[in-house]
Design a protein around this motif. Structure first.
Motif, PDB file in Angstrom:
ATOM      1  N   THR A  39       9.733  16.579 -18.253  1.00 33.11           N
ATOM      2  CA  THR A  39      10.029  17.960 -18.648  1.00 33.11           C
ATOM      3  C   THR A  39       9.767  18.917 -17.493  1.00 33.11           C
ATOM      4  O   THR A  39      10.561  19.837 -17.235  1.00 33.11           O
ATOM      5  N   GLU A  40       8.670  18.687 -16.771  1.00 35.45           N
ATOM      6  CA  GLU A  40       8.312  19.558 -15.653  1.00 35.45           C
ATOM      7  C   GLU A  40       9.349  19.469 -14.535  1.00 35.45           C
ATOM      8  O   GLU A  40       9.745  20.497 -13.957  1.00 35.45           O
ATOM      9  N   GLN A  41       9.800  18.257 -14.228  1.00 28.32           N
ATOM     10  CA  GLN A  41      10.805  18.088 -13.182  1.00 28.32           C
ATOM     11  C   GLN A  41      12.125  18.745 -13.570  1.00 28.32           C
ATOM     12  O   GLN A  41      12.757  19.417 -12.754  1.00 28.32           O
ATOM     13  N   THR A  42      12.507  18.591 -14.827  1.00 33.62           N
ATOM     14  CA  THR A  42      13.742  19.202 -15.304  1.00 33.62           C
ATOM     15  C   THR A  42      13.680  20.716 -15.201  1.00 33.62           C
ATOM     16  O   THR A  42      14.623  21.365 -14.707  1.00 33.62           O
ATOM     17  N   GLU A  43      12.577  21.284 -15.642  1.00 34.60           N
ATOM     18  CA  GLU A  43      12.434  22.741 -15.621  1.00 34.60           C
ATOM     19  C   GLU A  43      12.448  23.284 -14.197  1.00 34.60           C
ATOM     20  O   GLU A  43      13.070  24.323 -13.917  1.00 34.60           O
ATOM     21  N   GLU A  44      11.788  22.573 -13.281  1.00 30.73           N
ATOM     22  CA  GLU A  44      11.753  23.061 -11.898  1.00 30.73           C
ATOM     23  C   GLU A  44      13.118  22.928 -11.226  1.00 30.73           C
ATOM     24  O   GLU A  44      13.542  23.818 -10.485  1.00 30.73           O
ATOM     25  N   LEU A  45      13.815  21.847 -11.487  1.00 29.26           N
ATOM     26  CA  LEU A  45      15.150  21.678 -10.909  1.00 29.26           C
ATOM     27  C   LEU A  45      16.109  22.763 -11.413  1.00 29.26           C
ATOM     28  O   LEU A  45      16.897  23.325 -10.645  1.00 29.26           O
ATOM     29  N   ILE A  46      16.014  23.076 -12.698  1.00 29.68           N
ATOM     30  CA  ILE A  46      16.854  24.138 -13.264  1.00 29.68           C
ATOM     31  C   ILE A  46      16.523  25.483 -12.615  1.00 29.68           C
ATOM     32  O   ILE A  46      17.418  26.274 -12.278  1.00 29.68           O
ATOM     33  N   ALA A  47      15.230  25.747 -12.411  1.00 27.45           N
ATOM     34  CA  ALA A  47      14.808  26.993 -11.775  1.00 27.45           C
ATOM     35  C   ALA A  47      15.344  27.085 -10.344  1.00 27.45           C
ATOM     36  O   ALA A  47      15.796  28.153  -9.907  1.00 27.45           O
ATOM     37  N   LEU A  48      15.325  25.970  -9.624  1.00 23.86           N
ATOM     38  CA  LEU A  48      15.843  25.951  -8.251  1.00 23.86           C
ATOM     39  C   LEU A  48      17.350  26.183  -8.227  1.00 23.86           C
ATOM     40  O   LEU A  48      17.868  26.897  -7.354  1.00 23.86           O
TER      41      LEU A  48
END
Length: 245
Positions: free
Chosen positions: A99-108
């Motif tokens: 979940t954390e990786q997904t959220e950060e990739l979306i933010a980037l």
């Protein structure tokens, strides 16, 4: 690294890539800092960074010399990076993002969207894209859960233009650079889509192609722009106004 430091590194990379800094040319801190209009500190850091990337060789006395870098050497190192990062993307898709990786990739991705939404970029934007790009790739490598990939990439980074951080850009042709880096950003969207859907083969193929995007496509977009200018000249010559003269 601060933004002026990144900009100096990027400018010197481009000067080496374009041949403005020729193979065998000696470089020293003071004249280089005067030429670029910066202090000696970012130039000193840039020299060390470019030495690690295989673009400069430190002289026994003071200063550095520009290494002879062949196109074959550059294309080979980029191809190796593409294979390694493609494997990382495939394994990230197979492992499923946290979940954390997904959220950060979306933010980037959203940060990149904001960067390119105006249809143009400047040197500051490219420095910001460097940070976005670096973190995006890092997350995918982490998501692969394969330490051997990170180790192999670390070794490959000592070859010219092999590192994801080794961005070179032509500050005198920002229109072309906008096309090139915006295209690379669209590939970020595509590889994220493939990884998030568990499409390993697709993610691998996109990531391997993406390795060429920030460097290899510079010539492609340059040729497209030249062709467009030639067509514009032809159309101008054949316009009704000119035909009546």
């Amino acid at each position: 690294m601060n933004k002026p430091g990144q900009q100096v590194i990027g400018r010197l990379r481009q000067m080496i890539l374009s041949g403005e800094l020729a193979s065998g040319q000696r470089l020293a801190e003071i004249p280089t800092s005067e030429q670029l209009g910066v202090s000696r500190t970012p130039v000193r850091i840039a020299f060390r960074t470019l030495e690690q990337e295989g673009l400069l060789t430190k002289l026994s006395g003071r200063g550095y010399i520009v290494r002879q870098v062949t196109q074959l050497e550059i294309s080979g190192s980029i191809e190796v990076r593409g294979v390694l990062e493609g494997l990382a993307a495939r394994q990230a898709a197979e492992n499923t993002l946290t979940t954390e990786q997904t959220e950060e990739l979306i933010a980037l991705l959203k940060q990149g969207d904001a960067l390119f939404e105006n249809g143009n970029i400047d040197e500051h934007d490219l420095t910001q894209y460097h940070d976005i790009n670096q973190r995006f790739h890092q997350i995918i490598i982490e998501a692969s859960q394969n330490p051997a990939i990170a180790e192999a990439l670390s070794r490959n980074e000592h070859l010219p233009f092999a590192s994801v951080n080794a961005l070179a850009f032509d500050r005198n042709n920002l229109k072309q650079e906008y096309r090139r880096f915006n295209f690379a950003h669209m590939q970020h969207h595509a590889v994220f889509d493939a990884i998030s859907k568990g499409q390993g083969s697709r993610a691998e193929a996109i990531m391997r192609e993406h390795a060429n995007a920030t460097l290899g496509y510079a010539k492609v977009f340059s040729q497209m722009e030249e062709s467009g200018e030639k067509m514009q000249v032809i159309n101008t010559k054949n316009s009704p106004t000119n035909l009546t003269q």
